[in-house]
Motif scaffolding. Structure first.
Motif, PDB file in Angstrom:
ATOM      1  N   ASP A 131     -25.928  11.051  52.002  1.00  0.00           N
ATOM      2  CA  ASP A 131     -27.287  11.414  51.597  1.00  0.00           C
ATOM      3  C   ASP A 131     -27.315  12.424  50.458  1.00  0.00           C
ATOM      4  O   ASP A 131     -28.356  12.614  49.824  1.00  0.00           O
ATOM      5  N   ASN A 132     -26.199  13.095  50.208  1.00  0.00           N
ATOM      6  CA  ASN A 132     -26.128  14.145  49.186  1.00  0.00           C
ATOM      7  C   ASN A 132     -24.931  13.910  48.267  1.00  0.00           C
ATOM      8  O   ASN A 132     -24.219  14.856  47.904  1.00  0.00           O
TER       9      ASN A 132
ATOM     10  N   GLU B  12     -15.213  14.226  66.317  1.00  0.00           N
ATOM     11  CA  GLU B  12     -15.777  12.961  65.857  1.00  0.00           C
ATOM     12  C   GLU B  12     -17.259  13.113  65.509  1.00  0.00           C
ATOM     13  O   GLU B  12     -17.727  12.593  64.490  1.00  0.00           O
ATOM     14  N   ALA B  13     -17.998  13.837  66.330  1.00  0.00           N
ATOM     15  CA  ALA B  13     -19.434  14.024  66.082  1.00  0.00           C
ATOM     16  C   ALA B  13     -19.684  14.788  64.779  1.00  0.00           C
ATOM     17  O   ALA B  13     -20.557  14.404  63.986  1.00  0.00           O
ATOM     18  N   VAL B  14     -18.923  15.837  64.547  1.00  0.00           N
ATOM     19  CA  VAL B  14     -19.108  16.622  63.327  1.00  0.00           C
ATOM     20  C   VAL B  14     -18.682  15.797  62.113  1.00  0.00           C
ATOM     21  O   VAL B  14     -19.350  15.825  61.078  1.00  0.00           O
ATOM     22  N   ARG B  15     -17.598  15.047  62.241  1.00  0.00           N
ATOM     23  CA  ARG B  15     -17.178  14.180  61.134  1.00  0.00           C
ATOM     24  C   ARG B  15     -18.240  13.119  60.831  1.00  0.00           C
ATOM     25  O   ARG B  15     -18.522  12.823  59.670  1.00  0.00           O
ATOM     26  N   ASP B  16     -18.820  12.522  61.864  1.00  0.00           N
ATOM     27  CA  ASP B  16     -19.879  11.528  61.657  1.00  0.00           C
ATOM     28  C   ASP B  16     -21.076  12.142  60.952  1.00  0.00           C
ATOM     29  O   ASP B  16     -21.650  11.539  60.038  1.00  0.00           O
ATOM     30  N   ASP B  17     -21.463  13.337  61.380  1.00  0.00           N
ATOM     31  CA  ASP B  17     -22.582  14.035  60.729  1.00  0.00           C
ATOM     32  C   ASP B  17     -22.245  14.351  59.279  1.00  0.00           C
ATOM     33  O   ASP B  17     -23.074  14.190  58.380  1.00  0.00           O
ATOM     34  N   LEU B  18     -21.019  14.805  59.046  1.00  0.00           N
ATOM     35  CA  LEU B  18     -20.576  15.117  57.694  1.00  0.00           C
ATOM     36  C   LEU B  18     -20.636  13.882  56.800  1.00  0.00           C
ATOM     37  O   LEU B  18     -21.108  13.948  55.667  1.00  0.00           O
ATOM     38  N   ALA B  19     -20.187  12.750  57.307  1.00  0.00           N
ATOM     39  CA  ALA B  19     -20.221  11.508  56.524  1.00  0.00           C
ATOM     40  C   ALA B  19     -21.656  11.141  56.150  1.00  0.00           C
ATOM     41  O   ALA B  19     -21.924  10.729  55.015  1.00  0.00           O
ATOM     42  N   LEU B  20     -22.572  11.292  57.081  1.00  0.00           N
ATOM     43  CA  LEU B  20     -23.974  10.989  56.806  1.00  0.00           C
ATOM     44  C   LEU B  20     -24.562  11.960  55.782  1.00  0.00           C
ATOM     45  O   LEU B  20     -25.246  11.549  54.842  1.00  0.00           O
ATOM     46  N   ILE B  21     -24.258  13.237  55.938  1.00  0.00           N
ATOM     47  CA  ILE B  21     -24.743  14.246  54.983  1.00  0.00           C
ATOM     48  C   ILE B  21     -24.164  13.966  53.599  1.00  0.00           C
ATOM     49  O   ILE B  21     -24.872  14.051  52.590  1.00  0.00           O
ATOM     50  N   ALA B  22     -22.870  13.643  53.525  1.00  0.00           N
ATOM     51  CA  ALA B  22     -22.237  13.362  52.236  1.00  0.00           C
ATOM     52  C   ALA B  22     -22.886  12.157  51.563  1.00  0.00           C
ATOM     53  O   ALA B  22     -23.140  12.176  50.355  1.00  0.00           O
TER      54      ALA B  22
END
Length: 160
Positions: free
Chosen positions: A19-20, A7-17
């Motif tokens: 922002d980019n 869940e943490a990595v998916r949340d980070d991925l969503a934020l990175i996506a």
């Protein structure tokens, strides 16, 4: 309660996506199918955002939380997920000797990073099929208009 790495990595991925978005759309446009898109995202994250896993620095620094991730956080997360650490060994990301030395030296950040690197492909896949990419493609930003051929979109799965 165990720390939920996926869940943490998916949340980070969503934020990175988010922002980019332009980078993600570019990878989507260049991809031949869903697996190719996911591979491109993983390679891009390793090259441009290794802070999502801590792979380059040996410590996780990309957090969607309002606190700074530190040694005690890594220790608690690792100790509540020893099965994931074992999976990282099974994937060849660390050896049992590495784990033994890291435990003796209390190098929690390195164990934490090994787990994050190991689950990154699963997190990217789940984020994609659960509609994460669709949210980027459907965003209101003018630069986020999808340009990939329909045939590519059709081959990438239900979540895309």
């Amino acid at each position: 309660m165990a720390y939920d790495y996926l869940e943490a990595v998916r949340d980070d991925l969503a934020l990175i996506a988010k922002d980019n978005a332009d980078d993600f759309i570019g990878m989507y446009d260049a991809a031949q199918d869903g697996a190719d898109f996911e591979s491109r995202v993983i390679e891009w994250l390793y090259a441009s955002h290794s802070d999502i896993t801590g792979a380059e620095s040996g410590g996780y620094t990309y957090s969607t939380q309002d606190f700074t991730w530190g040694t005690e956080d890594a220790k608690d997360a690792v100790l509540s997920n020893l099965d994931l650490l074992d999976d990282a060994v099974g994937s060849g990301l660390a050896t049992t000797d590495d784990i033994g030395l890291w435990l003796l030296d209390q190098r929690w950040e390195e164990m934490d990073s090994a787990i994050r690197v190991d689950i990154l492909p699963q997190a990217v896949h789940e984020w994609t099929v659960d509609g994460g990419l669709r949210q980027i493609l459907d965003s209101d930003t003018p630069s986020a208009a999808p340009t990939a051929p329909t045939a590519v979109a059709d081959t990438q799965g239900a979540g895309i």
